[in-house]
Design a protein around this motif. Structure first.
Motif, PDB file in Angstrom:
ATOM      1  N   UNK A   1      38.958  13.677  39.687  1.00 42.91           N
ATOM      2  CA  UNK A   1      39.374  14.761  38.800  1.00 42.91           C
ATOM      3  C   UNK A   1      38.406  15.933  38.872  1.00 42.91           C
ATOM      4  N   UNK A   2      37.110  15.642  38.995  1.00 41.07           N
ATOM      5  CA  UNK A   2      36.137  16.724  39.149  1.00 41.07           C
ATOM      6  C   UNK A   2      36.389  17.492  40.439  1.00 41.07           C
ATOM      7  N   UNK A   3      36.789  16.777  41.493  1.00 46.57           N
ATOM      8  CA  UNK A   3      37.064  17.421  42.779  1.00 46.57           C
ATOM      9  C   UNK A   3      38.276  18.338  42.705  1.00 46.57           C
ATOM     10  N   UNK A   4      39.338  17.898  42.054  1.00 46.95           N
ATOM     11  CA  UNK A   4      40.582  18.676  42.095  1.00 46.95           C
ATOM     12  C   UNK A   4      40.659  19.743  41.010  1.00 46.95           C
ATOM     13  N   UNK A   5      39.779  19.690  40.014  1.00 48.62           N
ATOM     14  CA  UNK A   5      39.801  20.745  38.993  1.00 48.62           C
ATOM     15  C   UNK A   5      39.494  22.109  39.591  1.00 48.62           C
ATOM     16  N   UNK A   6      38.631  22.131  40.597  1.00 44.58           N
ATOM     17  CA  UNK A   6      38.250  23.393  41.224  1.00 44.58           C
ATOM     18  C   UNK A   6      38.565  23.319  42.703  1.00 44.58           C
TER      19      UNK A   6
ATOM     20  N   UNK B   1      34.777  29.727  43.134  1.00 43.24           N
ATOM     21  CA  UNK B   1      34.584  30.609  41.992  1.00 43.24           C
ATOM     22  C   UNK B   1      34.241  29.806  40.746  1.00 43.24           C
ATOM     23  N   UNK B   2      33.363  30.323  39.900  1.00 45.18           N
ATOM     24  CA  UNK B   2      32.978  29.591  38.691  1.00 45.18           C
ATOM     25  C   UNK B   2      34.123  29.532  37.691  1.00 45.18           C
ATOM     26  N   UNK B   3      34.139  28.490  36.886  1.00 51.27           N
ATOM     27  CA  UNK B   3      35.125  28.369  35.811  1.00 51.27           C
ATOM     28  C   UNK B   3      34.706  29.250  34.646  1.00 51.27           C
ATOM     29  N   UNK B   4      35.618  30.066  34.164  1.00 52.98           N
ATOM     30  CA  UNK B   4      35.307  30.990  33.076  1.00 52.98           C
ATOM     31  C   UNK B   4      36.164  30.690  31.855  1.00 52.98           C
ATOM     32  N   UNK B   5      35.586  30.927  30.697  1.00 52.09           N
ATOM     33  CA  UNK B   5      36.372  30.834  29.467  1.00 52.09           C
ATOM     34  C   UNK B   5      37.339  32.010  29.417  1.00 52.09           C
ATOM     35  N   UNK B   6      38.502  31.779  28.815  1.00 49.87           N
ATOM     36  CA  UNK B   6      39.504  32.842  28.749  1.00 49.87           C
ATOM     37  C   UNK B   6      40.188  32.834  27.394  1.00 49.87           C
ATOM     38  N   UNK B   7      40.604  34.024  26.969  1.00 46.00           N
ATOM     39  CA  UNK B   7      41.366  34.125  25.728  1.00 46.00           C
ATOM     40  C   UNK B   7      42.812  33.686  25.982  1.00 46.00           C
ATOM     41  N   UNK B   8      43.516  33.191  24.953  1.00 45.17           N
ATOM     42  CA  UNK B   8      44.883  32.690  25.159  1.00 45.17           C
ATOM     43  C   UNK B   8      45.921  33.776  25.379  1.00 45.17           C
ATOM     44  N   UNK B   9      45.605  35.053  25.054  1.00 43.52           N
ATOM     45  CA  UNK B   9      46.581  36.119  25.261  1.00 43.52           C
ATOM     46  C   UNK B   9      46.374  36.739  26.635  1.00 43.52           C
ATOM     47  N   UNK B  10      47.270  37.639  27.008  1.00 40.13           N
ATOM     48  CA  UNK B  10      47.172  38.346  28.284  1.00 40.13           C
ATOM     49  C   UNK B  10      47.229  39.845  28.001  1.00 40.13           C
ATOM     50  N   UNK B  11      46.808  40.644  28.997  1.00 41.88           N
ATOM     51  CA  UNK B  11      46.725  42.089  28.790  1.00 41.88           C
ATOM     52  C   UNK B  11      48.083  42.717  28.481  1.00 41.88           C
ATOM     53  N   UNK B  12      49.171  42.056  28.975  1.00 37.73           N
ATOM     54  CA  UNK B  12      50.512  42.625  28.754  1.00 37.73           C
ATOM     55  C   UNK B  12      50.911  42.589  27.280  1.00 37.73           C
ATOM     56  N   UNK B  13      50.278  41.661  26.505  1.00 38.39           N
ATOM     57  CA  UNK B  13      50.562  41.615  25.072  1.00 38.39           C
ATOM     58  C   UNK B  13      50.099  42.887  24.368  1.00 38.39           C
ATOM     59  N   UNK B  14      49.160  43.589  24.976  1.00 39.11           N
ATOM     60  CA  UNK B  14      48.560  44.755  24.347  1.00 39.11           C
ATOM     61  C   UNK B  14      48.928  46.056  25.065  1.00 39.11           C
TER      62      UNK B  14
END
Length: 228
Positions: free
Chosen positions: A203-208, A212-225
């Motif tokens: 699972x660690x292998x297939x997650x990435x 590129x590093x894993x980044x935290x993200x907000x649940x919305x997207x730019x199109x919402x705004x």
């Protein structure tokens, strides 16, 4: 890279159980447990890496503006793509956003104008698109599980599973089977530990799949705004 057949899983499971000649477990039971474990392991893979499998289909809504989950399956025989989760829905121009019935309980019975945002929610074994329109064509992207073991053409069919990791299925199935009657609980625990350790690595292998590093993200997207 090494691949496995259903028969290899059966034989290896018996060997790890020291049950090659035992009558305690029928082939029917062993196959059923392997099938259950196979399905469960694929759930874990797709929960860890939602895009590990990917398929996009152009589908059409029915008279109620719905799309059945079964319409999101693809393929047949040993090459089935059995929809697991929806990744996105769009009409080629607009992305549908997910909501829930409790937020729009009157949307299918009152005047839900096209000027409202295009949304969808899960309704039983279907997806309800809003506004309700029959014959609407949309692209639905999903991840999927491959053909289940019991649906393969024969035991000589090749299973679809991450290369070099199929012993997870063997060890987990052998662990469950050895619990029969509570006679081999220690051996069952040892095999489960083997499966857990190998599963974590896989699972660690297939997650990435990129560097590129894993980044935290907000649940919305730019199109919402209204962003570009």
């Amino acid at each position: 890279m090494p691949v496995a057949t259903f028969q290899m899983l059966i034989d290896s499971t018996k060997e790890y159980m020291d049950a090659e000649s035992s009558s305690r477990w029928s082939d029917t039971t062993i196959k059923a447990v392997l099938n259950s474990v196979f399905d469960g392991e694929w759930s874990q893979i797709l929960n860890a890496a939602p895009y590990y499998t990917f398929n996009q289909k152009l589908v059409t809504t029915d008279a109620n503006g719905q799309i059945l989950f079964t319409d999101l399956n693809d393929g047949s025989g040993d090459t089935q793509k059995n929809m697991y989760r929806i990744l996105s829905i769009n009409d080629g121009n607009v992305l549908y956003s997910e909501t829930s019935f409790q937020n729009v309980p009157l949307a299918t019975t009152s005047n839900y104008l096209p000027t409202y945002p295009k949304t969808y929610y899960v309704a039983g074994q279907a997806v309800q698109l809003l506004p309700v329109e029959s014959g609407t064509q949309v692209y639905v992207a999903v991840n999927y599980k491959p053909t289940s073991l019991l649906d393969l053409a024969s035991t000589s069919s090749t299973i679809e599973y991450p290369n070099n990791s199929y012993f997870i299925i063997v060890w987990e199935a052998a662990s469950q089977l050895l619990l029969k009657g509570g006679a081999e609980s220690r051996a069952a625990g040892d095999l489960k530990a083997l499966a857990n350790g190998e599963r974590q690595i896989m699972l660690d292998d297939i997650r990435r799949r990129t560097i590129n590093p894993t980044r935290m993200a907000y649940p919305d997207v730019k199109y919402d705004w209204g962003g570009g």
